[in-house]
Design an enzyme around this catalytic site. Structure first.
Site, PDB file in Angstrom:
ATOM      1  NE  ARG A  84      -3.443   0.514   2.878  1.00  0.00           N
ATOM      2  CZ  ARG A  84      -3.805  -0.157   4.148  1.00  0.00           C
ATOM      3  NH1 ARG A  84      -3.229   0.560   5.270  1.00  0.00           N
ATOM      4  NH2 ARG A  84      -4.589  -1.019   4.247  1.00  0.00           N
ATOM      5  CE1 TYR A  85       0.395   4.343   4.079  1.00  0.00           C
ATOM      6  CE2 TYR A  85       0.555   1.991   4.868  1.00  0.00           C
ATOM      7  CZ  TYR A  85      -0.173   3.210   5.042  1.00  0.00           C
ATOM      8  OH  TYR A  85      -1.194   3.497   5.759  1.00  0.00           O
ATOM      9  NE  ARG A 137       5.133   1.832   6.459  1.00  0.00           N
ATOM     10  CZ  ARG A 137       4.713   3.159   5.729  1.00  0.00           C
ATOM     11  NH1 ARG A 137       5.281   3.682   4.842  1.00  0.00           N
ATOM     12  NH2 ARG A 137       3.733   3.633   6.453  1.00  0.00           N
ATOM     13  CB  CYS A 153      -3.861 -16.092  16.124  1.00  0.00           C
ATOM     14  SG  CYS A 153      -4.004 -15.077  14.836  1.00  0.00           S
ATOM     15  CB  CYS A 208      -8.628 -11.003  19.247  1.00  0.00           C
ATOM     16  SG  CYS A 208      -6.827 -11.431  19.712  1.00  0.00           S
ATOM     17  CB  CYS A 231      -9.329 -10.223  14.883  1.00  0.00           C
ATOM     18  SG  CYS A 231      -8.158 -10.329  13.342  1.00  0.00           S
ATOM     19  NE  ARG A 253      -4.728  -8.701   7.951  1.00  0.00           N
ATOM     20  CZ  ARG A 253      -3.410  -8.466   8.619  1.00  0.00           C
ATOM     21  NH1 ARG A 253      -3.242  -9.095   9.736  1.00  0.00           N
ATOM     22  NH2 ARG A 253      -2.992  -7.415   7.927  1.00  0.00           N
ATOM     23  CG  ASP A 284      -9.504  -1.478  11.797  1.00  0.00           C
ATOM     24  OD1 ASP A 284      -9.252  -0.388  11.388  1.00  0.00           O
ATOM     25  OD2 ASP A 284      -8.366  -2.225  12.383  1.00  0.00           O
ATOM     26  CG  ASP A 315      -5.569   0.777   8.416  1.00  0.00           C
ATOM     27  OD1 ASP A 315      -5.618   1.349   7.195  1.00  0.00           O
ATOM     28  OD2 ASP A 315      -4.825   0.157   8.830  1.00  0.00           O
ATOM     29  CE  LYS A 375      -1.676   0.777  10.415  1.00  0.00           C
ATOM     30  NZ  LYS A 375      -1.290   0.273   9.045  1.00  0.00           N
TER      31      LYS A 375
HETATM   32  C1  LIG Z   1      -0.423  -0.662   8.851  1.00  0.00           C
HETATM   33  C2  LIG Z   1       0.248  -0.929   7.615  1.00  0.00           C
HETATM   34  C3  LIG Z   1       1.621  -0.831   7.198  1.00  0.00           C
HETATM   35  C4  LIG Z   1       2.461  -0.023   8.361  1.00  0.00           C
HETATM   36  O1  LIG Z   1       2.239   1.006   8.573  1.00  0.00           O
HETATM   37  P1  LIG Z   1       3.219   1.847   9.745  1.00  0.00           P
HETATM   38  O2  LIG Z   1       2.751   3.185   9.793  1.00  0.00           O
HETATM   39  O3  LIG Z   1       4.577   1.995   9.159  1.00  0.00           O
HETATM   40  O4  LIG Z   1       3.299   0.982  10.977  1.00  0.00           O
HETATM   41  C5  LIG Z   1       2.234  -0.909   6.062  1.00  0.00           C
HETATM   42  N1  LIG Z   1       1.319  -1.530   5.032  1.00  0.00           N
HETATM   43  C6  LIG Z   1      -0.025  -1.855   5.145  1.00  0.00           C
HETATM   44  C7  LIG Z   1      -0.820  -2.447   4.305  1.00  0.00           C
HETATM   45  C8  LIG Z   1      -0.690  -1.404   6.380  1.00  0.00           C
HETATM   46  O5  LIG Z   1      -1.817  -1.734   6.673  1.00  0.00           O
HETATM   47  S1  SF4 Z   2      -6.026  -9.582  16.511  1.00  0.00           S
HETATM   48 FE1  SF4 Z   2      -6.389 -11.113  14.672  1.00  0.00          FE
HETATM   49  S2  SF4 Z   2      -4.365 -11.674  13.915  1.00  0.00           S
HETATM   50 FE2  SF4 Z   2      -3.961 -10.636  15.931  1.00  0.00          FE
HETATM   51  S3  SF4 Z   2      -3.732 -12.369  17.386  1.00  0.00           S
HETATM   52 FE3  SF4 Z   2      -5.917 -11.652  17.459  1.00  0.00          FE
HETATM   53  S4  SF4 Z   2      -7.001 -12.823  15.985  1.00  0.00           S
HETATM   54 FE4  SF4 Z   2      -4.830 -13.245  15.605  1.00  0.00          FE
END
Ligand SMILES: *Cc1c(COP(=O)(O)O)cnc(C)c1O
Ligand code: SF4
Length: 349
Positions: free
Chosen positions: A93-94, A97, A106, A110, A113, A115, A273, A310, A317
């Site tokens: 996305r960025y 990174r 996991c 949670c 979560c 995801r 989220d 986010d 973010k």
């Molecule tokens: C959160 C995230 C990151 C990391 O973001 P930082 O602000 O550097 O911690 C990188 N890529 C994606 C897709 C993310 O969701």
């Molecule tokens: S927040 Fe989601 S990805 Fe992280 S430990 Fe909990 S269930 Fe797993």
């Protein structure tokens, strides 16, 4: 911290939770329906950290009938990871990174979560998918940082982690690797000598710990963090702002101070989220900002994370700073101090 009761295996069903006294038998049918939609898993270490049914640790892992209420604004992919998929498991996305989901498993599941619809579906990323992701990273030199996520990367074996880190270390354009994990807190025994040795396979590894309440930081968790810092791994933390669990300045001040004592720098406080069935956990943004403003005047700057949203849909973010600065005329500002008093500030003419 008392560790009176510690089952030898994870609790993975409503029946397990009822047997442990963490769910009422009368609620079981409703919770079974929740469990069919979203996996259940409570690790032995987190079971031991629960002091009473319904406390801030229990609520993070024990299902709640309200999870079946899916609100229209809630999304299967709340932060839009899939909109920037460069290869299976790899989100770019960025520019500088990427995040690489190395496993979907996991040690705990949670309830909030982001995801939650996919965690636990499968285990580790397959070798062809991993190879494709690494090839993309190697041919994209703008990528300086690889963030391993999941699922939880540290639920993989040390052997597998070492192999991934070794392959990343062989890509000269990758300067740093970050691992986002809940394992040092929820399964601290996994951070053993084999794991710290595996983590040494990359020369610049940072670990971001996910933790939401000081009650999670048991003696065993703090010992695991000490093993990581002794191995020279810098530690950051991320916390999700959760209604009824940590949505007060006092609770978060306790958590962030405990983290700093454990040599962990609070990095992000995430606004919860829009994951399906999580509205009972979500505060308003104004509530989150008020908590941050109360923290700013009260605890060490080292303890204060950035409160971030986010943006749904994959737009990234952004910090949700409460407004300390207003531009009055170009270069002239009014700054609000932690007590709410206003001060003038001007850039050099
Ligand atoms: C959160 C995230 C990151 C990391 O973001 P930082 O602000 O550097 O911690 C990188 N890529 C994606 C897709 C993310 O969701
Ligand atoms: S927040 Fe989601 S990805 Fe992280 S430990 Fe909990 S269930 Fe797993």
């Amino acid at each position: 911290m008392t560790q009176a009761h510690r089952p030898s295996r994870a609790l993975t069903s409503v029946a397990d939770l009822v047997a442990e006294g963490l769910a009422a038998p009368a609620d079981a049918p409703a919770l079974e329906a929740v469990g069919e939609a979203f996996r259940i898993r409570l690790s032995p270490a987190m079971r031991a950290a629960v002091d009473a049914s319904g406390d801030p640790v229990a609520r993070q892992f024990v299902p709640d009938a309200r999870e079946l209420t899916i609100r229209p604004e809630e999304l299967a992919d709340p932060i839009g990871d899939d909109t920037h998929l460069a290869a299976p498991g790899l989100t770019h996305r960025y520019p500088d990174r990427v995040i690489l989901a190395v496993t979907k498993a996991c040690e705990v599941y949670c309830r909030f979560c982001f995801r939650r619809e996919t965690v636990g579906e499968t285990g580790p990323l397959s070798e062809p998918d991993l190879a494709a992701a690494l090839a993309y990273i190697a041919r994209t030199p703008a990528i300086r940082e690889v963030i391993l996520t999941g699922g939880d990367p540290l639920s993989l074996s040390p052997r597998r982690i070492e192999a991934i880190l070794t392959r990343l270390a062989a890509i000269p354009t990758v300067e740093t690797v970050r691992i986002h994990s809940r394992v040092p807190v929820v399964a601290p025994d996994r951070i053993d000598a084999a794991m710290t040795k595996a983590l040494a396979a990359h020369p610049c590894l940072w670990l971001v710990l996910h933790t939401n309440h000081a009650q999670e930081l048991t003696d065993a968790a703090r010992a695991a963090l000490a093993r990581l810092t002794a191995a020279g791994i810098p530690l950051l933390s991320q916390t999700v702002l959760l209604k009824g669990i940590n949505d007060s300045a006092e609770t978060l001040a306790n958590l962030f101070r405990a983290l700093i004592r454990a040599k962990v720098k609070p990095y992000y406080l995430h606004h919860c989220d829009l994951a399906p069935g999580t509205s009972h956990f979500r505060t308003t943004i104004v509530e989150g900002q008020a908590i941050m403003a109360a923290l700013r005047g009260r605890i060490s700057g080292t303890c204060i994370p950035a409160y971030v949203l986010d943006i749904p849909g994959g737009f990234g973010k952004v910090p949700l700073t409460s407004d300390y600065l207003t531009e009055i005329t170009p270069g002239h500002y009014r700054v609000r101090d932690p007590q709410g008093r206003l001060h003038d500030y001007a850039d050099p003419a």
